[in-house]
Design an enzyme around this catalytic site. Structure first.
Site, PDB file in Angstrom:
ATOM      1  N   ARG A  27       2.840 -34.334  54.790  1.00  0.00           N
ATOM      2  CA  ARG A  27       1.384 -34.471  54.867  1.00  0.00           C
ATOM      3  C   ARG A  27       0.986 -35.945  54.848  1.00  0.00           C
ATOM      4  O   ARG A  27       0.138 -36.390  55.633  1.00  0.00           O
ATOM      5  CB  ARG A  27       0.724 -33.719  53.710  1.00  0.00           C
ATOM      6  N   ARG A 123       9.068 -17.625  63.968  1.00  0.00           N
ATOM      7  CA  ARG A 123       8.097 -17.763  62.880  1.00  0.00           C
ATOM      8  C   ARG A 123       6.685 -17.764  63.477  1.00  0.00           C
ATOM      9  O   ARG A 123       6.367 -18.565  64.347  1.00  0.00           O
ATOM     10  CB  ARG A 123       8.369 -19.046  62.084  1.00  0.00           C
ATOM     11  N   SER A 170       0.303 -17.468  56.188  1.00  0.00           N
ATOM     12  CA  SER A 170       0.802 -18.757  55.724  1.00  0.00           C
ATOM     13  C   SER A 170      -0.365 -19.682  55.449  1.00  0.00           C
ATOM     14  O   SER A 170      -1.236 -19.859  56.307  1.00  0.00           O
ATOM     15  CB  SER A 170       1.729 -19.396  56.763  1.00  0.00           C
ATOM     16  N   SER A 197      -0.935 -18.552  48.621  1.00  0.00           N
ATOM     17  CA  SER A 197      -0.419 -19.904  48.334  1.00  0.00           C
ATOM     18  C   SER A 197      -1.543 -20.927  48.188  1.00  0.00           C
ATOM     19  O   SER A 197      -1.476 -22.042  48.727  1.00  0.00           O
ATOM     20  CB  SER A 197       0.558 -20.339  49.428  1.00  0.00           C
ATOM     21  N   ASP A 316       7.658 -20.498  46.980  1.00  0.00           N
ATOM     22  CA  ASP A 316       9.000 -21.049  47.164  1.00  0.00           C
ATOM     23  C   ASP A 316       9.805 -20.998  45.873  1.00  0.00           C
ATOM     24  O   ASP A 316      10.954 -20.559  45.848  1.00  0.00           O
ATOM     25  CB  ASP A 316       8.922 -22.487  47.675  1.00  0.00           C
ATOM     26  N   ARG A 347      13.304 -13.794  53.674  1.00  0.00           N
ATOM     27  CA  ARG A 347      13.877 -14.065  52.358  1.00  0.00           C
ATOM     28  C   ARG A 347      13.926 -12.834  51.464  1.00  0.00           C
ATOM     29  O   ARG A 347      14.773 -12.765  50.570  1.00  0.00           O
ATOM     30  CB  ARG A 347      13.102 -15.205  51.683  1.00  0.00           C
TER      31      ARG A 347
END
EC number: 2.5.1.19
Length: 428
Positions: A27, A123, A170, A197, A316, A347
């Site tokens: 970022r 993805r 996401s 998130s 994560d 995952r």
């Protein structure tokens, strides 16, 4: 196939200096490139994902120089106007480079081809593309609709426009839009549904503010960058240690006696994954923090407690909890982890398979995993890592009970090339 055999070691203690945060590094690099003026970014992570971002910025004409024998980069910003207007960018499997660059290139104008490895092309990115198209961007899919690779063309972006993005796949989609809004002359993003998130969005907003832009907000449902917003260099800026990477060492302290201390991140961190320490504390671990360090040690009872935990805030780091659950005294359930399925691998499926090799009873659903540990872990399991750095690092913790083999250990280069050396340094 290359592999690494880890001998069992019941006791771990020591101190680990964390590498820079991947999320912050990429970022900051992008914001410094888009700003007016020169920025010194100190402590940039040395790993595959940041290499992809640095390479892309150079291809786009950004002048940057690395100080000798350091991870400090001096970046001369382009004031929101990319010097190179046509480029072919290979971004590997770096989502923290692919998503933000997609937005920053689509709203600034130019002809660009963005692609990566095969997994990157699996993805999803459709929600981000649709949101950018809502602002006037022109983007076409070069393969499967909804997924990379992408062709970006000059668009017709109207300053002050409003667009919408789904929040349940996401948070990187929203973060990418927020970082790019000043390039569109300001605008508004509305979030559809529940945003996952959230701490990563908070992180993005904090960094945007460091570069001189304030984004107005209505909770997590509506975000606005005012017309005339421009990024300005803060001069010098420092990357925190990676809180996600801290999770493996803190878990090692909780499982292996400890104490284990990580430095480079502490109680004032802007990263959401610092709350992994709270999850360990809920499992009974002893946790202590300073301004620039966190320390963990085993519970007085010697064994962690099983927990049921909503992991929306630490997606994560929650992977580390799944392996720590092998050492708990009951069944652990981790919920709100649907985003695991669209990461470097699926995952949830990968974790279930590899935990099963160690003898665990595992139940999974769309957005949860439930782990019941065996009375004794199966020794000598060969853990497949699925080209996923976090799978490799998580399952190193199994060596606190039994010998374990990690297949393709070099996949940790994505975010932490020196991980296994750092882990070995804790062996008493």
């Amino acid at each position: 196939m290359e592999f690494l055999d880890l001998a069992p070691c019941a006791t771990l203690r020591g101190t680990v200096a964390l590498p820079g945060s991947k999320s912050i590094s990429n970022r900051m690099l992008l914001l410094a490139a888009l700003a007016t003026g020169k920025t010194q970014v100190h402590g940039v992570l040395e790993a595959d994902d940041t290499d992809r971002m640095l390479e892309a910025l150079q291809q786009l004409g950004i002048r940057l120089a690395q100080q000798a024998h350091s991870r400090t980069f001096c970046i001369e910003g382009c004031d929101g106007r990319w010097p190179v207007r046509q480029a072919d960018l290979f971004l590997g499997n770096a989502g923290t480079a692919f998503r933000p660059l997609t937005a920053a290139l689509a709203l600034a104008g130019g002809d660009y081809h963005l692609h990566g490895i095969a997994r990157m092309h699996e993805r999803p990115i459709g929600d981000l593309v649709e949101a950018l198209q809502g602002l006037g961007a022109v983007i076409e899919y070069a393969g499967t609709p909804g997924y990379p690779p992408l062709h970006i063309h000059p668009g017709h972006v109207t300053p002050g426009s409003t667009t919408r993005v789904k929040g349940n796949v996401s948070s990187q989609f929203l973060s990418a839009l927020l970082m790019a809004l000043p390039l569109a002359g300001g605008g508004t993003v509305e979030v559809e549904g529940e945003l996952i998130s959230k701490p990563y969005v908070d992180l993005t907003l904090r960094l945007i503010e460091r570069f001189g832009v304030t984004v107005g907000r209505d909770g997590y449902s509506r975000f606005t960058a005012e017309a005339g917003s421009h990024y300005r260099s803060p001069g010098a800026i420092h990357v925190e240690g990676d809180a996600s990477s801290a999770s493996y060492f803190l878990a090692a302290g909780a499982l292996g006696g400890g104490p284990v201390r990580v430095t480079g991140v502490g109680r004032n961190s802007i990263q959401g994954d610092i709350r992994f320490a709270d999850a360990l504390a809920a499992m009974g671990a002893g946790i202590d923090m300073g301004d620039d360090w966190i320390e963990a040690q085993a519970p007085a009872s010697g064994r962690l407690r099983a927990v049921t935990l909503d992991c929306n805030h630490i997606p994560d780091a929650a992977m580390t909890l799944a392996v720590a659950a092998l050492f708990a005294n009951g069944t652990t359930t981790l919920t709100n982890i649907a985003s695991w399925r669209v990461k470097e691998t699926d995952r949830i499926a990968a974790m279930a398979t590899e935990l099963g090799k160690l003898g665990a009873l595992v139940e999974t659903g769309h957005d949860f995993i439930r782990i019941t540990p065996p009375d004794q872990l199966t020794p000598g399991a060969a853990i497949d890592t699925y080209d996923d750095h976090r799978m490799a690092m998580c399952f190193s913790l199994a060596s606190l009970a039994v010998p374990v083999r990690i297949n393709d250990p070099r996949c940790v280069a994505k975010t932490f090339p020196g991980y296994f050396d750092a882990f070995a340094s804790l062996r008493a």
